[in-house]
Design a protein around this motif. Structure first.
Motif, short mmCIF file in Angstrom:
data_model
loop_
_atom_site.label_atom_id
_atom_site.label_comp_id
_atom_site.label_asym_id
_atom_site.label_seq_id
_atom_site.Cartn_x
_atom_site.Cartn_y
_atom_site.Cartn_z
N ILE A 112 0.74 -1.00 -0.05
CA ILE A 112 0.04 -0.14 0.07
C ILE A 112 0.88 1.12 0.12
O ILE A 112 1.73 1.31 0.94
N ARG A 113 0.93 2.05 -1.21
CA ARG A 113 1.57 3.16 -1.07
C ARG A 113 0.62 4.52 -0.73
O ARG A 113 1.26 5.66 -0.50
N GLY A 114 -0.66 4.32 -0.91
CA GLY A 114 -1.39 5.30 -0.53
C GLY A 114 -2.80 4.96 -0.29
O GLY A 114 -3.12 4.22 -1.21
N SER A 115 -3.69 5.77 0.76
CA SER A 115 -5.01 5.45 0.80
C SER A 115 -5.61 6.70 1.05
O SER A 115 -4.99 7.46 1.97
N GLU A 116 -6.74 7.02 0.29
CA GLU A 116 -7.28 8.42 0.32
C GLU A 116 -6.10 9.56 0.11
O GLU A 116 -6.14 10.38 1.00
N SER A 117 -5.16 9.22 -0.76
CA SER A 117 -4.27 10.19 -1.00
C SER A 117 -4.52 11.41 -1.61
O SER A 117 -5.11 11.42 -2.74
N SER A 118 -4.10 12.63 -1.31
CA SER A 118 -4.40 14.00 -1.72
C SER A 118 -3.49 14.22 -3.01
O SER A 118 -2.05 13.89 -2.67
#
Length: 219
Positions: A112-118
């Motif tokens: 996982i590199r981003g979750s809910e990433s802006s």
């Protein structure tokens, strides 16, 4: 448990109103991906549906779908970040849909590199929040969660692919990390899902750029 390889990204300030936009750390104000797609979409079918069922029913259905989507997205975010989840107070349909995505994620997704990433792009002049940036079956991917009462067909979800193509471009512009695989995971109320659609950013990025250009030419 998922392997977390989270990429540090700047925080954007989100402004909600008639149209959603984000403010970057350096002060630019960019429309959200969903706003750009909404304003440049053919809404003939949507208007026909609202006329057929009436405004009151259309608003009820839309509000219910929005709440359902938000609840399921929140559960998925907690799950991929290895956080504890309490389903005891969730609505039954939300639990059904989350369980579909939980099975899909457990089997196919890691790193996982981003979750809910802006994310934002100075080149496209857009911004947004990406559901999931991770590996899908060992391929670097942009993964988007959707909820639906009924199954979808590939030709009905063009905006979903364009949305992910924009996220991929923004993430690459910000990090130089390229995630060319698009994965749309749609949870269904009838518990026959999820539907999984897989595509490549290269098939959509030109059209995505065109939609951005059309939006900025309109305002």
């Amino acid at each position: 448990m998922f392997n977390l390889d989270l990429i540090e990204l700047p925080t954007l300030i989100r402004h909600d109103g008639e149209s959603r936009y984000y403010e970057t750390p350096t002060g630019e104000k960019y429309p959200s991906v969903t706003t750009v797609l909404d304003k440049t979409s053919d809404k003939t079918a949507l208007h026909a549906w609202r006329k057929r069922v009436g405004e009151e029913e259309a608003n009820r259905v839309s509000t219910r779908a929005t709440r359902r989507g938000t609840a399921v997205h929140t559960l998925c975010e907690k799950f991929v970040l290895n956080e504890s989840i309490d389903l005891s107070e969730e609505m039954p349909f939300n639990v059904i849909m989350f369980k579909q995505l939980e099975r899909f994620l457990s089997k196919n997704v890691n790193n996982i590199r981003g979750s809910e990433s802006s994310l934002f792009s100075h080149k496209l002049k857009i911004a947004g929040s990406c559901d999931l940036i991770a590996n899908y079956n060992n391929h670097a991917a942009i993964i988007d969660f959707k909820t639906s009462t009924k199954p979808k067909k590939h030709e009905w979800i063009e905006n979903y692919f364009l949305q992910c193509a924009m996220y991929s471009y923004m993430f690459w512009e910000m990090t130089q990390l390229y995630h060319p695989t698009i994965v749309i995971a749609i949870a269904l109320e009838e518990d026959s899902g999820p539907q999984i659609f897989v595509d490549n950013v290269n098939n959509w990025i030109d059209k995505a750029r065109d939609r951005c250009s059309r939006y900025h030419a309109m305002i």
